[in-house]
Every structure is written in C-alpha cells, then in structure tokens.
Enzyme design. Sequence first.
Site, PDB file in Angstrom:
ATOM      1  N   HIS A 348      16.483 -18.623 -13.338  1.00 42.90           N
ATOM      2  CA  HIS A 348      16.128 -18.092 -12.026  1.00 42.90           C
ATOM      3  C   HIS A 348      14.644 -17.772 -12.001  1.00 42.90           C
ATOM      4  O   HIS A 348      14.091 -17.351 -13.021  1.00 42.90           O
ATOM      5  CB  HIS A 348      16.941 -16.820 -11.728  1.00 42.90           C
ATOM      6  CG  HIS A 348      16.953 -16.454 -10.287  1.00 42.90           C
ATOM      7  ND1 HIS A 348      15.956 -15.715  -9.712  1.00 42.90           N
ATOM      8  CD2 HIS A 348      17.837 -16.749  -9.302  1.00 42.90           C
ATOM      9  CE1 HIS A 348      16.226 -15.557  -8.432  1.00 42.90           C
ATOM     10  NE2 HIS A 348      17.357 -16.177  -8.150  1.00 42.90           N
ATOM     11  N   ASP A 404      24.641 -19.095  -8.319  1.00 46.03           N
ATOM     12  CA  ASP A 404      25.279 -20.365  -7.975  1.00 46.03           C
ATOM     13  C   ASP A 404      26.250 -20.841  -9.044  1.00 46.03           C
ATOM     14  O   ASP A 404      27.047 -21.742  -8.802  1.00 46.03           O
ATOM     15  CB  ASP A 404      24.202 -21.441  -7.759  1.00 46.03           C
ATOM     16  CG  ASP A 404      23.418 -21.174  -6.496  1.00 46.03           C
ATOM     17  OD1 ASP A 404      24.046 -20.845  -5.486  1.00 46.03           O
ATOM     18  OD2 ASP A 404      22.176 -21.273  -6.525  1.00 46.03           O
TER      19      ASP A 404
END
Length: 468
Positions: A348, A404
Amino acid sequence: MNSGLNNIHNIIKTASAEALAETANEPEPETPRKKEWPIDCVVGPGLEGAIACQSKVGYVNGTKGWLVYRGYNIFDLCAHSTYEEVCYLLLNGCLPNRTQLADFKQKLFEYSFMNNVLRRLMGFDIEKMSVMGALRLGINLMRTEFSDFDLIEGLPSLSDAIAADEDSIPMDAIPFGEKHATFEFKMKKGRKRKTHKIERQVDKISSYDTAIQLIAGVSTIIAAASRLHQNRFPLEPHPDLSFAGNLIYMITGRRPSPAEERIIDISLICHADHGMNASTFATMVVASTLADIYFSVGAGVSALSGPLHGGANLDVVKQLRQIGRVENVGKWVDEKLSQKNKISGFGHRVYRSYDPRARILGPLVGHLADESSRIASLYEVAKELERTVAQKVGAEKKIFPNVDFYSGLLYSCIGFDEELFTPMFAASRIAGWTARAIEYLENNRIFRPRALYIGELRNTYIPVENRD
Ligand code: COA
C-alpha cells in the site's frame, strides 16, 4: 444479539487488539493542529506527499495502521456503528443522537426511490455498459432530475424542438459546423438565458441534502444496473432493512441473513473514506471549480473505475482462482517474486503496517466462508498466500494484505458478481467524496498545481509544405 452477530463483534474486537499489540512500538502521531500556509512538504510525481488542504474528515497513519474518521478509529466504528451513522458522522463531524439518526435514515430511505431516474436509465443500453458506466450515466440523470439549475438551463432543449427537418432551417441560420443540424428551436416567451451567481452555486453545492441524496442514489443505481444485467427489473428498497440490507436485497432480490447484512454494513464503513486518494481528489478538484456536486462525484466515479484504484480486488480473486490449491501457493509466489511481479492485494502507498480494513475483512470472510465450500477453498488459498508472502517478503519490505485482498472474496460470499466489486467501493466511498468536497468548499481555492516543463522552448516554425 444473536450468536452470529456476536461472533462478528468479537472478530472486530480481536482484530483491534491485534492491531494495537503489533504497532505498540511505533511512535504516536502528534496531536493535529492547524498550520499556516504555505506548508513545507516534499512532493513526488503525481503529487505524492503534497499537502493540498487541511481536513477534519479522516486520517490515515501508515505506520500505526490507523484509519480514523472524525476522530473515531475504524475498529470502534466497525464494532459499534452502522454505515448510516458513519455517513452522518463524516458529513456532520459528530455522531448523531437517536432522533438525528432516525431522521437521517428516513432521508436515506426516501432518497433511495428514484423511479424517474431509473426509468430514464432503462432507456439506455445498460446491458452493454459496465455497472460503473451505468453509475456515471445515472449520476448525470440524477443531476437532470434533481438539480434545478444548470449553467445552460436557459438554453432550449430538444423538447422545445419545433421542426426536425433540415430543410425548414433557413440556410443563414445554420451555424458553421452544424450543417447536419436537424432541429430548430423556438425560444419560449419570456425565457432568457440565465446567469448564475457564484454564491448560488456554492449554496447548492454545499447542500447537505444533496450529499445524502447521492449516498442513497449511488446504491440505487448500482443495484438497478446490476438487476438489468441479470434481465431483471430493479427493486425498490424495503422499509424493514438497513441501508446495507437494502443494497444486498436490491441487487440479489433476496432478504439477507443478519450476518450478511452486518458484514456488508462493516465493509461499507471500511471503504467510506481514505484520505486524499485519487477518486476523492478528483471529486474535490472538480468541486473546487464550483461545478456542482453531481459533476464532482461523477469525476470520482470515473477515477475509481481505473484498475489502479478500484479494480485490485478483482485481480485478487482471479489470482486466487489461478493458484487454485493451497499446495500451489509456494511455487506461485516464488515465480512472481523472481519475475519481480507484484502480487495483487499486497502493499500500500500509505500503510507500512497491516491495513486495518484487511484485518477486519479477512476474518469476516472466514466467518462467511464457513457457509460456502466454494469460497472456503479460495479463503484457504488466500490465508496460505498471506502466510507465504509475509514469510518471504512481508517483514523485510513491509508488505501486508491491503483492503482489496479480502473485499472481493467477501462480495463473492454474498453472491455479488465480479462486475459489482468496484461499484461496491463507490457505494461506500460516496460518503467520503461528498464530505470532503463540502468541507473543502468552505475555504475553497481552485486546485492549480504546476507541471515541470521539460520540452523545447525555441523551435523554429516550419510551414506545413516544407515539413517532410
Ligand atoms: N507484491 C510484491 N512485491 C511488492 C508488492 C506486491 N504487491 N508491493 C510492493 N512490493 C515491493 C516492490 O517490488 C518494492 O520492492 P523493491 O524495493 O525490491 O523494489 C517494495 O515492495 C516497495 O514497493 P513500492 O512499489 O515502492 O510500493 P509502493 O508504495 O509504490 O506501491 C502499491 C504500492 C499498492 C502500488 C503496490 O504495493 C502494488 O502494486 N500492490 C499490488 C496492487 C494492489 O493490491 N493495489 C491495491 C492497493 S489498495
């Protein structure tokens, strides 16, 4: 509380305790305080690191693994709140009391009925459009239906056409470039082109009700588009169901179990806001021009539709299917890493610790997977993939599962098609888009970064006939 809901509550409490323990040694952030402009910051390409505004809506701390909405951490909100309450919080800055919450829910429910908008939407080839495409169109139709002003509203519309035949238009009336014009317009008596004062625009844009209407409308449009893709008619929301429950009901046509309703509710909370991500920024950039909030949110939907933003969860599910079995994980990961390929659902830009949303959604998928053997095997592969990546590169490169990694699996458990994965993100992030756009407009300044020009400056002009 029934035992399923109790389990869900305990899952979040456990996730919260794990997060606290794992990041206890990371330094606490400073107490936020207002800064005077200009602010010093190091800016990378794509505005990475740039501070574009000050905000009280939400906060992400990548090293502590914190996600905070208006001062409340995501674990507390997921454990105790509902998506409706979180929307109120994001828009108003405080949690509602019982009466305020009841009024807010009632508004959301009433705004979910958009028969005229859906009727118009059905006039288009929705089955040939992605759900995100239909959402983009639907928001435009909401604008036409609900917004009583438009910079060109004083101009005649097609419904004012009095002739549809080119020959009836005097040649000198055909504007240059419109030789194929087929409509002639008559101005309605007394109708003048309206000029709009900027104050009126701001007033309308910052309308709290429009934000609530958009939060409700986005889910209605997504559900309707999904139903039309299944060759079914859109369904109206049910008064007995929560916002999350109605979203499931309006998509699938079945009444969700309390656990499913709560888990989608939590997923909506988890996705509601996340700093200045691309779609939030896109919404704010358009809002900063004083374009209205429907156009602004349309920009957010467009930004979210890109695979670098809203589509990673789709890749994760494809990836898990491709791996197929727990025994294949090790070899598959080695191949990916040796080819220097990224593994979807890991890493991320902001989090250098476990993404708190993945920490919550992961075990919730586990909870749902118990009911479905198809998902249970994919969940086992996911757990093994998480373990293997953590062992091979996770600690060293600080790569952990992101939101996700589990959200696509979670939607699959509920029975949502893959085409709904990104729209589900929009159904939730609309709260953050509207809250941040409204907040920004209070001290609006049109966004205007610069590009570093690295092109030519002194080219000699060569006429076209001399160019080879
Ligand atoms: N799989 C394997 N390695 C990864 C990785 C992943 N998903 N994400 C990052 N890395 C590695 C990089 O290869 C790099 O290694 P190196 O230092 O040996 O070159 C290191 O970790 C740092 O990565 P970097 O690309 O600088 O991270 P970033 O902050 O720029 O990128 C993402 C963040 C999200 C773009 C990136 O992690 C990614 O592409 N993830 C997969 C897609 C995804 O899940 N997106 C959804 C995000 S919510």
